[in-house]
Design an enzyme around this catalytic site. Structure first.
Site, PDB file in Angstrom:
ATOM      1  N   LYS A  33       0.843  -1.202   0.000  1.00  0.00           N
ATOM      2  CA  LYS A  33       0.000   0.000   0.000  1.00  0.00           C
ATOM      3  C   LYS A  33       0.881   1.256   0.000  1.00  0.00           C
ATOM      4  O   LYS A  33       2.066   1.189   0.326  1.00  0.00           O
ATOM      5  CB  LYS A  33      -0.918  -0.020   1.222  1.00  0.00           C
ATOM      6  CG  LYS A  33      -0.171   0.028   2.555  1.00  0.00           C
ATOM      7  CD  LYS A  33      -1.072  -0.326   3.736  1.00  0.00           C
ATOM      8  CE  LYS A  33      -0.289  -0.262   5.038  1.00  0.00           C
ATOM      9  NZ  LYS A  33      -1.027  -0.893   6.157  1.00  0.00           N
ATOM     10  N   ARG A 128     -10.983  -0.371  14.046  1.00  0.00           N
ATOM     11  CA  ARG A 128     -10.564   0.459  12.913  1.00  0.00           C
ATOM     12  C   ARG A 128     -11.331  -0.006  11.688  1.00  0.00           C
ATOM     13  O   ARG A 128     -12.268   0.630  11.255  1.00  0.00           O
ATOM     14  CB  ARG A 128      -9.040   0.344  12.730  1.00  0.00           C
ATOM     15  CG  ARG A 128      -8.472   1.327  11.745  1.00  0.00           C
ATOM     16  CD  ARG A 128      -6.968   1.233  11.623  1.00  0.00           C
ATOM     17  NE  ARG A 128      -6.507   0.000  10.973  1.00  0.00           N
ATOM     18  CZ  ARG A 128      -5.278  -0.191  10.506  1.00  0.00           C
ATOM     19  NH1 ARG A 128      -4.379   0.766  10.634  1.00  0.00           N
ATOM     20  NH2 ARG A 128      -4.940  -1.321   9.937  1.00  0.00           N
ATOM     21  N   TYR A 241      16.785  30.064   9.719  1.00  0.00           N
ATOM     22  CA  TYR A 241      15.638  30.869  10.144  1.00  0.00           C
ATOM     23  C   TYR A 241      15.574  30.975  11.668  1.00  0.00           C
ATOM     24  O   TYR A 241      15.799  29.992  12.380  1.00  0.00           O
ATOM     25  CB  TYR A 241      14.335  30.216   9.664  1.00  0.00           C
ATOM     26  CG  TYR A 241      14.051  30.411   8.200  1.00  0.00           C
ATOM     27  CD1 TYR A 241      13.867  31.683   7.663  1.00  0.00           C
ATOM     28  CD2 TYR A 241      13.946  29.313   7.353  1.00  0.00           C
ATOM     29  CE1 TYR A 241      13.580  31.846   6.318  1.00  0.00           C
ATOM     30  CE2 TYR A 241      13.657  29.470   6.010  1.00  0.00           C
ATOM     31  CZ  TYR A 241      13.473  30.745   5.496  1.00  0.00           C
ATOM     32  OH  TYR A 241      13.195  30.909   4.179  1.00  0.00           O
ATOM     33  N   MET A 289      12.730  24.470   3.998  1.00  0.00           N
ATOM     34  CA  MET A 289      11.937  23.694   3.047  1.00  0.00           C
ATOM     35  C   MET A 289      12.819  22.842   2.132  1.00  0.00           C
ATOM     36  O   MET A 289      12.525  21.677   1.871  1.00  0.00           O
ATOM     37  CB  MET A 289      11.073  24.636   2.198  1.00  0.00           C
ATOM     38  CG  MET A 289      10.102  23.905   1.283  1.00  0.00           C
ATOM     39  SD  MET A 289       9.130  25.025   0.264  1.00  0.00           S
ATOM     40  CE  MET A 289       8.102  25.819   1.482  1.00  0.00           C
TER      41      MET A 289
HETATM   42  C1  LIG Z   1      -0.315  -1.895   6.806  1.00  0.00           C
HETATM   43  C2  LIG Z   1      -0.954  -3.171   7.172  1.00  0.00           C
HETATM   44  C3  LIG Z   1      -0.201  -4.359   7.223  1.00  0.00           C
HETATM   45  C4  LIG Z   1       1.299  -4.364   7.187  1.00  0.00           C
HETATM   46  O1  LIG Z   1       1.766  -3.986   8.454  1.00  0.00           O
HETATM   47  P1  LIG Z   1       3.307  -3.858   8.813  1.00  0.00           P
HETATM   48  O2  LIG Z   1       3.312  -3.474  10.240  1.00  0.00           O
HETATM   49  O3  LIG Z   1       3.847  -2.777   7.932  1.00  0.00           O
HETATM   50  O4  LIG Z   1       3.964  -5.163   8.545  1.00  0.00           O
HETATM   51  C5  LIG Z   1      -0.890  -5.545   7.378  1.00  0.00           C
HETATM   52  N1  LIG Z   1      -2.234  -5.572   7.529  1.00  0.00           N
HETATM   53  C6  LIG Z   1      -2.987  -4.439   7.531  1.00  0.00           C
HETATM   54  C7  LIG Z   1      -4.450  -4.524   7.708  1.00  0.00           C
HETATM   55  C8  LIG Z   1      -2.373  -3.209   7.363  1.00  0.00           C
HETATM   56  O5  LIG Z   1      -3.108  -2.090   7.382  1.00  0.00           O
END
Ligand SMILES: *Cc1c(COP(=O)(O)O)cnc(C)c1O
Length: 346
Positions: A33, A128, A241, A289
């Site tokens: 992701k 969640r 700054y 920046m």
């Molecule tokens: C992001 C995520 C993972 C991966 O988790 P890591 O801690 O990066 O290994 C697995 N399952 C779900 C549902 C996630 O949101």
């Protein structure tokens, strides 16, 4: 050229997947992701597929569509957000598996894509995503088909002693009892908790990319930044700054070409450093920046480059300096960096 160079080591990512795969009693998937945690979906996903990963996970259907273009037909692509309104064309066209999160999503899926595969995500305590325990018995009794995977997610897997871990595992086992579908509970942290947490599929993300809690992970990124200018300061001079840092003595400051617009967080400045061939060079004054002042007084000669992510300063060291986690350091790595891939499959 003032572009900083971010080198992403695909061989390290492959080695990390292999190491986690060896630790997993289960089939090992891969979470890609958010553009593979900021490191580049295409090269990273191709490397993982070449290493043997056959099940991938993304957050959004749009990410799944992009991943399908990269991987071609074959590998399973799971979408954590499930089946949202308007997702059906993408799910169908790119053969994506929505991880259904609620009775509403289940209805939507059955109505819009009858016969199209799906998985289920159960909430075992994180509050969640996932089907709530109260909704589960009715949904389970009325599933429109067999899910290809049933998953949940641990809230505290990076804290091995936390009582939530065993509680979620037991609740997951209880909620999924009697189901034939393969089950998945563990991301990186859960893999490290041991085989009781593995079920039939694991879903590592951060460990692939070299971050904690997988302490043995091979580092996957290096960031070297060109020095644009070096200047000699007198005791009365200040840097940056707000003139927050005063030299106090003769000092050599190198101004490097990266800043908070590149994801190098302002708040990390005081505790972080830049490195020259392993020598620590403190950051002086506020992070701008596009620029950071670095104290190179101790070096024999002014450097052309300094490193911000290197063996002496990992993504988790930077995270600690910024009061955050390695995940946020990776996903904040800026789009301006010139990305170079070690071990790229074309
Ligand atoms: C992001 C995520 C993972 C991966 O988790 P890591 O801690 O990066 O290994 C697995 N399952 C779900 C549902 C996630 O949101």
């Amino acid at each position: 050229m003032a572009l900083a160079q971010l080198t992403i080591d695909l061989d390290a990512i492959r080695a990390n997947w292999r190491a986690l795969d060896r630790m997993s009693r289960a089939t090992t998937g891969a979470v890609v992701k958010a553009n593979a945690y900021g490191l580049g979906l295409k090269p990273v996903a191709r490397a993982l597929a070449a290493e043997g990963a056959r099940s991938f996970f993304v957050a959004l259907a749009e990410e799944g569509a992009a991943l399908r273009e990269v991987l071609g037909p074959g590998p399973a692509i799971h979408v954590f957000s499930g089946h949202m309104e308007g997702d059906a064309p993408l799910l169908r066209a790119h053969d994506l598996i929505p991880m259904i999160n609620s009775p509403e999503q289940m209805q939507r899926h059955a109505a819009a894509l009858a016969g199209h595969g799906f998985g289920l995500q159960l909430d075992t305590g994180m509050s969640r995503l996932g089907v709530a325990p109260d909704d589960w018995p009715d949904l389970r009794a009325a599933l429109p088909g067999a899910p290809s995977l049933v998953m949940s997610h641990l809230a505290c897997a990076d804290a091995p002693g936390h009582p939530m871990n065993a509680a979620q595992r037991d609740r997951f086992a209880q909620m999924t009892g009697g189901l034939e579908a393969p089950r998945s509970l563990s991301a990186t942290g859960g893999i490290l908790l041991g085989p009781d947490y593995h079920f039939e599929m694991t879903r590592p993300g951060i460990g692939l990319y070299g971050g904690l809690p997988f302490a043995q992970a091979a580092p996957a990124v290096n960031l070297r930044v060109p020095v644009i200018q070096t200047r000699a300061l007198n005791a009365a001079d200040t840097v940056g700054y707000g003139a927050t840092w005063s030299a106090g003595a003769n000092t050599v400051i190198a101004t490097i070409s990266a800043g908070y617009a590149d994801g190098f967080m302002r708040i990390a400045g005081p505790a972080a450093a830049a490195y020259h061939k392993g020598t620590r060079c403190p950051i002086r004054g506020r992070v701008s920046m596009d620029l950071i002042g670095v104290d190179v007084t101790g070096l024999a000669e002014p450097p052309a480059w300094l490193e911000l992510i290197c063996p002496q300063q990992s993504i988790d060291d930077l995270a600690e300096a910024a009061g955050t986690i390695g995940y946020e350091i990776l996903t904040a790595l800026g789009p301006r960096y010139a990305r170079r891939y070690k071990g790229e499959i074309r």
